[in-house]
Design an enzyme around this catalytic site. Sequence first.
Site, mmCIF file in Angstrom:
data_model
loop_
_atom_site.group_PDB
_atom_site.id
_atom_site.type_symbol
_atom_site.label_atom_id
_atom_site.label_comp_id
_atom_site.label_asym_id
_atom_site.label_seq_id
_atom_site.Cartn_x
_atom_site.Cartn_y
_atom_site.Cartn_z
ATOM 1 N N ASP A 189 0.856 -1.180 0.000
ATOM 2 C CA ASP A 189 0.000 0.000 0.000
ATOM 3 C C ASP A 189 0.892 1.231 0.000
ATOM 4 O OD1 ASP A 189 -2.229 -1.579 0.110
ATOM 5 O OD2 ASP A 189 -2.502 -1.396 2.272
ATOM 6 N N ASP A 240 -13.634 -7.331 -4.677
ATOM 7 C CA ASP A 240 -13.742 -7.548 -3.233
ATOM 8 C C ASP A 240 -15.099 -8.199 -2.985
ATOM 9 O OD1 ASP A 240 -11.360 -6.211 -3.073
ATOM 10 O OD2 ASP A 240 -12.193 -4.352 -2.259
#
Lengths: 262, 209
Positions: free
Chosen positions: A11, A130
């Site tokens: 990230d 997701d």
Amino acid sequence: MVKKRLIPCLDVTGGRVVKGVNFVDLRDIGDPVELATRYSDLGADELVFLDITATVHGHDPLLRLIEHMSAELEIPFTVGGGISATEHARAILRAGADKVSVNRAALDVPGLIEELEYEFGAQAVVCAIDAKRREPGEATHPSGRPGRWFEVVTHGGRTPRGIDAVEWAQTAVRRGAGEILLTSIDADGTRAGYDLELTGLICDAVPVPVIASGGAGTAAHIADAFAVGAEAALVASIVHEAPERIPVLKSELKEAGWPMRI
Amino acid sequence: MTGTGAGAGFRAVLADYGAGNLRSVQSALARQGVETVTTSDPATVREAALAIIAGVGHAESAMAGLVARGLDEAIRERAAAGRPVLGICVGLQLLFDEHEEGGRGLGLLAGPVRRVVAPRVPHMGWNTLRLLRPSPLLAGLEGEDVYFAHSFAVAPADRAVVAAEVDHAGPLCAAVDAGAVAGVQFHPERSAKPGERLLRNVLAWSRSA
């Protein structure tokens, strides 16, 4: 035979790699290029960079980082996070990324996957999905079908989309996605293993490689994901806290009989 | 980095046809000390010591980009003159005739480009090179893993040009070596140490071509 892949995910925000829970309490864990090079040297097969800033599209710091990354890195890397337009993807790929990953915009921007496939080819287009497990009685399948199902969610799991994840994966592939990055929101962060039911359903439903994501704690978890059809496994915290686990995980998987690049 | 490495003082051109990610190939060559010019100028592409056609995506649009800039003729002329041409990924596919997804390539080598037939396409990831014969281009690469990311593969009419194969639900052509014209289906710029080795071999090959 094509090797199974171990893919650390980093990230990134403000030019740094960060770690946090649900995007809060972010902790700086290092320089992206330094970490990426280290992971590559340790045997990572590929890398995914998720720009969690994702507010300013195609902003210069991210592109400069990708340019720097591309010049230094000798393994492929994917960039995702807030990509919602073909021009943004083009800037990222021209800066040197090998693939772009689209998530929410693939649902919200009509024609986006088709356009990306047409411009850059399926091999450069990853559709990130997701998904969240829905038990009977919890949320009804869009078709009214009874029983357990998996719902597409966005915004880190907070926004249910009322779409079946298996059907969405098939649609995304039909539109031109060359790979599916599948994250189980239920399993994410648990280190209790990937959601094998979800992963298996999606792997059986699409003819492109599927990257399993969410829940990796051990080599056995990764082997389980391979056993249900995943071509690759995304890992985050287990390698960020100890990058030297990368070669250990890979050799354990090889010993377990999986084709790995050692 | 120019001035060090295997390619010190050597100049290569990357044919810029308006698409494709050329930066990573350029960086990989720079790591070998090669000065690379990315250009759409036909004369520069025709005359350079080594011309590379790289890129990803669709062969048809890549070919259209070459034609629009007059680079197709420049590449054919240099190949006819025996000056080395290397194709990478879609660049390899462009060396051939007819593409199953539409359009024609440069036709420097005979044979079609066909869609890969396998349970999972694109053929994506690290896979093992199997050399079919000795080739200076692939020296030291037998059994090495390199990175592939493609949905189409070349099917050379003359099997003798195939220097290496890779297995993905059956054999696929991974590298061709035909005099001054050569190409690889994998990405040396993203293939770690074996990729570096390939690029060093390319330099030696193009110097002796």
